[in-house]
Scaffold this motif. Structure first.
Motif, PDB file in Angstrom:
ATOM      1  N   ASP A   1      46.693  40.005  53.945  1.00 32.04           N
ATOM      2  CA  ASP A   1      45.277  40.190  54.260  1.00 32.04           C
ATOM      3  C   ASP A   1      44.540  39.064  53.547  1.00 32.04           C
ATOM      4  O   ASP A   1      44.727  38.865  52.330  1.00 32.04           O
ATOM      5  CB  ASP A   1      44.757  41.535  53.755  1.00 32.04           C
ATOM      6  N   VAL A   2      43.733  38.312  54.284  1.00 27.51           N
ATOM      7  CA  VAL A   2      42.965  37.207  53.706  1.00 27.51           C
ATOM      8  C   VAL A   2      41.546  37.714  53.494  1.00 27.51           C
ATOM      9  O   VAL A   2      40.862  38.105  54.451  1.00 27.51           O
ATOM     10  CB  VAL A   2      42.984  35.975  54.628  1.00 27.51           C
ATOM     11  N   THR A   3      41.103  37.743  52.234  1.00 23.03           N
ATOM     12  CA  THR A   3      39.882  38.455  51.876  1.00 23.03           C
ATOM     13  C   THR A   3      38.881  37.568  51.157  1.00 23.03           C
ATOM     14  O   THR A   3      39.213  36.505  50.632  1.00 23.03           O
ATOM     15  CB  THR A   3      40.204  39.661  50.968  1.00 23.03           C
ATOM     16  N   GLY A   4      37.635  38.071  51.126  1.00 24.43           N
ATOM     17  CA  GLY A   4      36.583  37.472  50.320  1.00 24.43           C
ATOM     18  C   GLY A   4      36.269  38.365  49.139  1.00 24.43           C
ATOM     19  O   GLY A   4      36.938  39.377  48.910  1.00 24.43           O
ATOM     20  N   SER A   5      35.217  38.019  48.402  1.00 22.79           N
ATOM     21  CA  SER A   5      34.942  38.683  47.126  1.00 22.79           C
ATOM     22  C   SER A   5      33.754  39.635  47.165  1.00 22.79           C
ATOM     23  O   SER A   5      33.274  40.066  46.116  1.00 22.79           O
ATOM     24  CB  SER A   5      34.697  37.630  46.042  1.00 22.79           C
ATOM     25  N   LEU A   6      33.252  39.967  48.353  1.00 27.23           N
ATOM     26  CA  LEU A   6      32.133  40.911  48.417  1.00 27.23           C
ATOM     27  C   LEU A   6      32.588  42.320  48.045  1.00 27.23           C
ATOM     28  O   LEU A   6      33.766  42.670  48.185  1.00 27.23           O
ATOM     29  CB  LEU A   6      31.538  40.950  49.827  1.00 27.23           C
ATOM     30  N   CYS A   7      31.647  43.118  47.599  1.00 25.21           N
ATOM     31  CA  CYS A   7      31.931  44.522  47.278  1.00 25.21           C
ATOM     32  C   CYS A   7      31.943  45.364  48.547  1.00 25.21           C
ATOM     33  O   CYS A   7      31.206  46.349  48.683  1.00 25.21           O
ATOM     34  CB  CYS A   7      30.895  45.045  46.284  1.00 25.21           C
ATOM     35  N   GLU A   8      32.753  44.941  49.498  1.00 27.27           N
ATOM     36  CA  GLU A   8      32.919  45.630  50.771  1.00 27.27           C
ATOM     37  C   GLU A   8      34.378  45.485  51.173  1.00 27.27           C
ATOM     38  O   GLU A   8      34.908  44.371  51.193  1.00 27.27           O
ATOM     39  CB  GLU A   8      32.025  45.035  51.870  1.00 27.27           C
ATOM     40  N   ASN A   9      35.021  46.579  51.516  1.00 31.77           N
ATOM     41  CA  ASN A   9      36.441  46.502  51.836  1.00 31.77           C
ATOM     42  C   ASN A   9      36.725  45.831  53.181  1.00 31.77           C
ATOM     43  O   ASN A   9      37.850  45.441  53.457  1.00 31.77           O
ATOM     44  CB  ASN A   9      37.073  47.900  51.814  1.00 31.77           C
ATOM     45  N   ASN A  10      35.690  45.714  54.019  1.00 32.54           N
ATOM     46  CA  ASN A  10      35.903  45.021  55.297  1.00 32.54           C
ATOM     47  C   ASN A  10      35.673  43.517  55.179  1.00 32.54           C
ATOM     48  O   ASN A  10      35.651  42.811  56.188  1.00 32.54           O
ATOM     49  CB  ASN A  10      35.011  45.615  56.398  1.00 32.54           C
ATOM     50  N   ASP A  11      35.507  43.025  53.950  1.00 30.37           N
ATOM     51  CA  ASP A  11      35.329  41.589  53.726  1.00 30.37           C
ATOM     52  C   ASP A  11      36.678  40.893  53.859  1.00 30.37           C
ATOM     53  O   ASP A  11      37.302  40.502  52.871  1.00 30.37           O
ATOM     54  CB  ASP A  11      34.712  41.356  52.345  1.00 30.37           C
ATOM     55  N   LYS A  12      37.120  40.781  55.116  1.00 27.70           N
ATOM     56  CA  LYS A  12      38.445  40.215  55.396  1.00 27.70           C
ATOM     57  C   LYS A  12      38.349  39.224  56.561  1.00 27.70           C
ATOM     58  O   LYS A  12      37.722  39.506  57.575  1.00 27.70           O
ATOM     59  CB  LYS A  12      39.436  41.324  55.738  1.00 27.70           C
ATOM     60  N   PHE A  13      39.000  38.101  56.379  1.00 23.12           N
ATOM     61  CA  PHE A  13      39.089  37.107  57.446  1.00 23.12           C
ATOM     62  C   PHE A  13      40.288  37.354  58.351  1.00 23.12           C
ATOM     63  O   PHE A  13      40.308  36.900  59.496  1.00 23.12           O
ATOM     64  CB  PHE A  13      39.185  35.695  56.860  1.00 23.12           C
ATOM     65  N   ALA A  14      41.288  38.036  57.819  1.00 25.93           N
ATOM     66  CA  ALA A  14      42.487  38.334  58.599  1.00 25.93           C
ATOM     67  C   ALA A  14      43.199  39.524  57.970  1.00 25.93           C
ATOM     68  O   ALA A  14      43.138  39.723  56.752  1.00 25.93           O
ATOM     69  CB  ALA A  14      43.423  37.129  58.636  1.00 25.93           C
TER      70      ALA A  14
ATOM     71  N   TYR B   1      47.575  40.250  49.183  1.00 23.62           N
ATOM     72  CA  TYR B   1      46.229  39.775  49.464  1.00 23.62           C
ATOM     73  C   TYR B   1      46.066  38.329  49.002  1.00 23.62           C
ATOM     74  O   TYR B   1      46.542  37.943  47.929  1.00 23.62           O
ATOM     75  CB  TYR B   1      45.181  40.628  48.743  1.00 23.62           C
ATOM     76  N   VAL B   2      45.365  37.552  49.850  1.00 24.15           N
ATOM     77  CA  VAL B   2      44.949  36.205  49.486  1.00 24.15           C
ATOM     78  C   VAL B   2      43.429  36.247  49.345  1.00 24.15           C
ATOM     79  O   VAL B   2      42.711  36.499  50.319  1.00 24.15           O
ATOM     80  CB  VAL B   2      45.346  35.184  50.574  1.00 24.15           C
ATOM     81  N   GLY B   3      42.932  36.029  48.130  1.00 22.81           N
ATOM     82  CA  GLY B   3      41.498  36.087  47.864  1.00 22.81           C
ATOM     83  C   GLY B   3      40.877  34.706  47.838  1.00 22.81           C
ATOM     84  O   GLY B   3      41.310  33.827  47.076  1.00 22.81           O
ATOM     85  N   LEU B   4      39.869  34.486  48.670  1.00 22.72           N
ATOM     86  CA  LEU B   4      39.247  33.162  48.824  1.00 22.72           C
ATOM     87  C   LEU B   4      37.914  33.068  48.079  1.00 22.72           C
ATOM     88  O   LEU B   4      37.307  34.077  47.723  1.00 22.72           O
ATOM     89  CB  LEU B   4      39.000  32.879  50.302  1.00 22.72           C
ATOM     90  N   ASP B   5      37.447  31.825  47.927  1.00 24.40           N
ATOM     91  CA  ASP B   5      36.098  31.643  47.386  1.00 24.40           C
ATOM     92  C   ASP B   5      35.039  31.738  48.483  1.00 24.40           C
ATOM     93  O   ASP B   5      33.846  31.731  48.203  1.00 24.40           O
ATOM     94  CB  ASP B   5      35.970  30.331  46.603  1.00 24.40           C
ATOM     95  N   ALA B   6      35.459  31.857  49.725  1.00 22.23           N
ATOM     96  CA  ALA B   6      34.548  32.202  50.819  1.00 22.23           C
ATOM     97  C   ALA B   6      34.586  33.714  51.015  1.00 22.23           C
ATOM     98  O   ALA B   6      35.519  34.393  50.567  1.00 22.23           O
ATOM     99  CB  ALA B   6      34.959  31.499  52.110  1.00 22.23           C
ATOM    100  N   SER B   7      33.584  34.237  51.688  1.00 20.43           N
ATOM    101  CA  SER B   7      33.518  35.670  51.967  1.00 20.43           C
ATOM    102  C   SER B   7      32.848  35.867  53.318  1.00 20.43           C
ATOM    103  O   SER B   7      32.462  34.896  53.978  1.00 20.43           O
ATOM    104  CB  SER B   7      32.727  36.395  50.874  1.00 20.43           C
ATOM    105  N   MET B   8      32.687  37.129  53.715  1.00 18.70           N
ATOM    106  CA  MET B   8      32.007  37.384  54.978  1.00 18.70           C
ATOM    107  C   MET B   8      30.551  36.929  54.939  1.00 18.70           C
ATOM    108  O   MET B   8      29.915  36.820  55.986  1.00 18.70           O
ATOM    109  CB  MET B   8      32.096  38.862  55.364  1.00 18.70           C
TER     110      MET B   8
END
Length: 421
Positions: free
Chosen positions: A336-349, A299-306
Motif C-alpha cells: 500500500d503506497v500511502t501519505g501522511s495525513l490523519c486519514e486511513n484513505n490517504d493512499k495512492f495505491a 506500507y510505503v510512506g511518501l512525503d506526498a499525500s492526498m
C-alpha cells in the motif's frame, strides 16, 4: 496497451528528484503541445474547430499561455479562472464561461470580459439580465437530456445531475433569448467524464446535431456552434487503450453530413472543453519514500499525500507508479503506497505490485497533469507543492513555487491583529 513512459530517463529523473524539494509536479511541454496539435489536426474538417481548455484541470498561467499559443481557448467556471485566463492572454470569446449556481458578480465579470456565457438553467436568464442590465450578443445553453441518454459511470445518470436545461425547457430558453435580442446561439452538453469508449462522444454529437434541427424548427433559432464539453478520458491503467479519436472524428463527420448539411445548418462550428486529455498524461508527481513499514500489510510512506493528489482517495482512481532506478527490477513485492495525513484513505495505491522499495527511493506517480495539483488542499496544514515545466529544450523551470507557512497563515488573524466586522 498504453505505455507509461517518463518524460526523462531514470537517471535524469533521479538527478532532478535529488535536486528539487519533493514532492513536486513536473509537466512535459513538448508532449502537451504535440497532443494539442494532434487534436486540432484530427478535427480540421470541423468548421471553426476549437478546444476551450478546462482551466480547472491545471490552472497554471504558464500552461494556459502555452495552449493559448496553440489556438486553444479557456473553459472557465469561476471568477478566478476568468482572471487567470485573461492574465494568460486568453480573452473575449476565446473564453467559454460554463458554470453552475453562479453568483451574479461572476456573470457580470464574464460579460464585461466578452466571454461566451453558457447558461446552466432557465432561471439563470433572469439572473444574468439582472447582473448585467443588458443582453449579450451571444448566448449558449447547457443541455441535460435526462432519460433520453445515460451518462457514463463517472458523470452518472443525467436525471440525477444538477447540470443543464431539460428537454422540455430547452426550446423556451432559445425563444426567450431570441425575443430579448440575442443574435448568436450555441448549444452545450456533457454526458461523460474520463470516457475511453468513443461511441459516447459520437452519440453525443448525434444528439446535439438532431437537437440543432429541432431548435431551428420549433424556436426559429439557428445554432451557430455546438460545444461537446469534455469527457474524453485517458488510459490511466497500462492495460487500457486510449480513445480512437481519429475514428470518433470520422464518425462525427459522417453524422454532420447526414444531419446538419441537409438541414441547411452548415457551417456549424464544433468545439470541445477537454482538459484531462490535453495535460493529464503529461504531468507527474514525484515523491520521496520516507518509511517502509511492515504491519499486517507492507506500507510505503511518501512525503506526498492526498493533499497533493486526491483522486485515488476520492474516486478510488488508479495512477501508475514508477520506482526510479528500478526499471529493470521485477515487481515482486506488494505494497500500500500511502501519505501522511490523519486519514486511513490517504493512499495512492492498495496492494500494488512494485519492485522492492527502500527508504530514500523516489516514486513517480503518472497521469497527474489534470485534476492533480488543482484539487489539492491544506488539511493537516500540509503545504502545497511546487510545479515545474520540462521545456522543449530540456531545461526545467519553476512555474509555481511551493507554498510556505507564511502563505498558509497569510489570511489568518492572530490575537494581536483581530479585525472588527
Amino acid at each position: 496497451m498504453s505505455e507509461k513512459n517518463l518524460p526523462l530517463g531514470h537517471g535524469e529523473m533521479l538527478e532532478l528528484a535529488y535536486e528539487l524539494a519533493t514532492p513536486f509536479y513536473l509537466y512535459d511541454e513538448k508532449a502537451i503541445v504535440e497532443g494539442a496539435r494532434q487534436f486540432k489536426r484530427l478535427f480540421s474538417w470541423a468548421p471553426g474547430f476549437k478546444n476551450y481548455y478546462a482551466v480547472k484541470a491545471c490552472p497554471n498561467p504558464v500552461i494556459l499561455k502555452l495552449l493559448g499559443q496553440e489556438g486553444f481557448g479557456a473553459d472557465c467556471s469561476s471568477l478566478p479562472e476568468l482572471l487567470l485566463s485573461k492574465a494568460s492572454g486568453i480573452v473575449g470569446e476565446q473564453i467559454m464561461f460554463t458554470s453552475n449556481d453562479t453568483p451574479a458578480e461572476e456573470f457580470k465579470a464574464a460579460y464585461e470580459m466578452g466571454a461566451i456565457i453558457n447558461l446552466d438553467d432557465i432561471t439563470h436568464i433572469d439572473t444574468l439580465e439582472e447582473a448585467i442590465s443588458a443582453v449579450p450578443s451571444t448566448i449558449c445553453f447547457r443541455y441535460n437530456p435526462g432519460p433520453e441518454r445515460t451518462g457514463n459511470a463517472i458523470i452518472g445518470n443525467p436525471v440525477e445531475a444538477k447540470y443543464g436545461v431539460t428537454s422540455s425547457q430547452i426550446i423556451d430558453c432559445y425563444k426567450i433569448m431570441k425575443e430579448k435580442g440575442v443574435k448568436h446561439f450555441g448549444l452545450h452538453t456533457m454526458v461523460a467524464s474520463n470516457e475511453l469508449d468513443g461511441s459516447y462522444i459520437v452519440e453525443t454529437a448525434r444528439m446535439l446535431f438532431e437537437l440543432c434541427v429541432r431548435i431551428q424548427k420549433e424556436a426559429g433559432v439557428r445554432i451557430e456552434f455546438i460545444d461537446m464539453g469534455g469527457g474524453i478520458g485517458i488510459p490511466y491503467r497500462p492495460e487500457q487503450e486510449g480513445m480512437d479519436l481519429a475514428e470518433v472524428s470520422r464518425r462525427m463527420k459522417d453524422l454532420y453530413d447526414q444531419i446538419i448539411v441537409p438541414a441547411s445548418l452548415d457551417p456549424l462550428k464544433i468545439v470541445f472543453e477537454c482538459g484531462r486529455m490535453i495535460t493529464g498524461p503529461h504531468g507527474y508527481l514525484v515523491s520521496k519514500v520516507l518509511h517502509v513499514s511492515h504491519k499486517y500489510k507492507d506500507y510505503v510512506g511518501l512525503d506526498a499525500s492526498m493533499a497533493n493528489l486526491m483522486r485515488p482517495a476520492l474516486y478510488g482512481a488508479y495512477h501508475h507508479i514508477t520506482v526510479l532506478g528500478k526499471d529493470a527490477s521485477k515487481s515482486d513485492h506488494r505494497y500500500d503506497v500511502t501519505g501522511s495525513l490523519c486519514e486511513n484513505n490517504d493512499k495512492f495505491a492498495i496492494d500494488r505490485a512494485l519492485p522492492e522499495i527502500q527508504k530514500g527511493d523516489f516514486l513517480v506517480i503518472h497521469d497527474a497533469g489534470a485534476h492533480g495539483h488543482s484539487m489539492g488542499f491544506n488539511y493537516n496544514a500540509k503545504l502545497r507543492s511546487a510545479e515545474y515545466l520540462l521545456k522543449r529544450d530540456g531545461s526545467v523551470v519553476m512555474i509555481r513555487r511551493a507554498q510556505t507557512y507564511d502563505d498558509y497563515v497569510s489570511t489568518l488573524r492572530f490575537d494581536g491583529a483581530l479585525v472588527e466586522v
